[in-house]
Design a protein around this motif. Structure first.
Motif, PDB file in Angstrom:
ATOM      1  N   GLU A 232       0.839  -1.205   0.000  1.00  0.00           N
ATOM      2  CA  GLU A 232       0.000   0.000   0.000  1.00  0.00           C
ATOM      3  C   GLU A 232       0.871   1.251   0.000  1.00  0.00           C
ATOM      4  O   GLU A 232       1.813   1.372   0.793  1.00  0.00           O
ATOM      5  N   ASN A 234       0.579   5.469   0.129  1.00  0.00           N
ATOM      6  CA  ASN A 234      -0.273   6.638   0.358  1.00  0.00           C
ATOM      7  C   ASN A 234       0.521   7.909   0.089  1.00  0.00           C
ATOM      8  O   ASN A 234       1.698   8.015   0.464  1.00  0.00           O
ATOM      9  N   ARG A 274      -4.402   7.816   4.717  1.00  0.00           N
ATOM     10  CA  ARG A 274      -5.294   7.242   3.708  1.00  0.00           C
ATOM     11  C   ARG A 274      -6.029   8.318   2.923  1.00  0.00           C
ATOM     12  O   ARG A 274      -6.179   8.222   1.701  1.00  0.00           O
ATOM     13  N   ASP A 275      -6.502   9.364   3.633  1.00  0.00           N
ATOM     14  CA  ASP A 275      -7.321  10.369   2.961  1.00  0.00           C
ATOM     15  C   ASP A 275      -7.038  11.798   3.420  1.00  0.00           C
ATOM     16  O   ASP A 275      -7.753  12.721   3.038  1.00  0.00           O
ATOM     17  N   PHE A 289      -4.861  14.860  -0.767  1.00  0.00           N
ATOM     18  CA  PHE A 289      -4.310  13.521  -0.954  1.00  0.00           C
ATOM     19  C   PHE A 289      -4.482  13.074  -2.403  1.00  0.00           C
ATOM     20  O   PHE A 289      -5.195  13.704  -3.194  1.00  0.00           O
ATOM     21  N   GLU A 291      -4.823   9.654  -5.228  1.00  0.00           N
ATOM     22  CA  GLU A 291      -4.980   8.237  -5.538  1.00  0.00           C
ATOM     23  C   GLU A 291      -3.632   7.715  -6.034  1.00  0.00           C
ATOM     24  O   GLU A 291      -2.860   8.458  -6.657  1.00  0.00           O
ATOM     25  N   THR A 292      -3.369   6.449  -5.782  1.00  0.00           N
ATOM     26  CA  THR A 292      -2.099   5.867  -6.221  1.00  0.00           C
ATOM     27  C   THR A 292      -2.338   4.526  -6.906  1.00  0.00           C
ATOM     28  O   THR A 292      -3.319   3.832  -6.642  1.00  0.00           O
TER      29      THR A 292
END
Length: 305
Positions: A232, A234, A274-275, A289, A291-292
């Protein structure tokens, strides 16, 4: 000299006067003689106001923006209305009620202001200290005004009230300087919607990102905070929304729901990676933030919103 030339000179004089006022206010930003008092007071506030729900509420985290600024409307509005009524006959009781309401509204206004002031840069704190001193003086004058009115000394009550309003307006000017010239309370995060084109952008190779350790990367004009945890990844704007602290130099932690967060190294604002949502203040604005995704070993990002 013709009338047109005379008007030009008068406008120039007004411009010079307003510039002198701005220059005097900017001088406060460099008033190092206030620093010792600021250190003592800000340390006392930080020791008293520990991280937690109360501190976050005073900063305005639950509301999404600083609580202090809208609260100032209550005492200012009440006291200005009281001054207007003091100029009219037969309005003594209404004016007295407005003075009392303004004093009641000043309590949360002061508390939120102190919380915000303790987490500002030093130049902002210098102006803020004088701003707070002016508003405290105005509150004392209005307290004296209310006491005089209760004793039936309406003339003295009005005099104290007008004196308080004069000082209050001076303090309000400094508050405006803090908010609009020094941007205290505004979001200092990069506005990604203006600086990054829509769509996906190559950022870096996934293999160069350390696991569990935040790093700094650049995307065009802006700095990014990047954190990889296993598979993951971020990505947030790196400049903290509170006062532009470098988030990639912060401490990784978790919130009560075991979600990964980053703590700003400057004033302790905490965001979910995360956000970008705010967990703890003094920041109140969400961190921008991205998106990845990983394509052929390359981390790609896309701005959200």
């Amino acid at each position: 000299m013709n009338r047109r030339s005379s008007n030009i000179f008068r406008r120039g004089s007004r411009a010079q006067a307003s510039q002198r006022l701005a220059d005097a206010t900017e001088t406060l930003e460099r008033a190092r003689g206030l620093d010792r008092t600021i250190r003592v007071l800000s340390t006392a506030v930080r020791r008293t106001l520990r991280p937690g729900p109360l501190k976050d509420t005073l900063h305005g985290v639950p509301f999404g923006h600083p609580a202090h600024t809208p609260l100032t409307d209550v005492p200012i509005g009440c006291w200005m209305s009281s001054a207007i009524l003091d100029l009219m006959p037969g309005t003594a009781r209404a004016s007295q009620a407005l003075v009392a309401a303004g004093l009641a509204g000043a309590v949360p206004t002061v508390l939120t202001g102190i919380a915000d002031w303790s987490a500002l840069h030093r130049e902002q704190q210098r102006v803020g200290l004088v701003h707070a001193s002016a508003t405290a003086t105005a509150s004392m004058l209005y307290s004296a005004s209310l006491a005089a009115r209760y004793q039936g000394r309406d003339g003295a009550g009005k005099a104290f009230g007008f004196a308080g309003l004069t000082v209050l307006l001076g303090g309000a000017y400094l508050g405006g300087h803090l908010a609009f010239r020094q941007a205290a309370g505004a979001s200092h995060a990069d506005q990604t919607s203006h600086l990054v084109a829509t769509g996906w952008h190559d950022l870096c190779a996934a293999e160069e990102l350390p696991d569990g350790w935040p790093v700094h990367r650049r995307l065009g004009y802006i700095s990014l905070f990047v954190l990889r945890e296993g598979d993951e990844i971020n990505v947030l704007a790196d400049r903290c929304s509170h006062l532009a602290g470098p988030l990639h130099q912060g401490r990784v932690t978790t919130d009560d729901n075991a979600e990964t967060c980053i703590v700003c190294p400057w004033h302790g604002s905490t965001f979910r990676v995360r956000d970008g949502s705010v967990v703890h203040g003094p920041a109140t604005a969400r961190q921008p933030f991205f998106e990845t995704r990983v394509t052929d070993g390359v981390v790609q990002v896309r701005p959200v919103g």
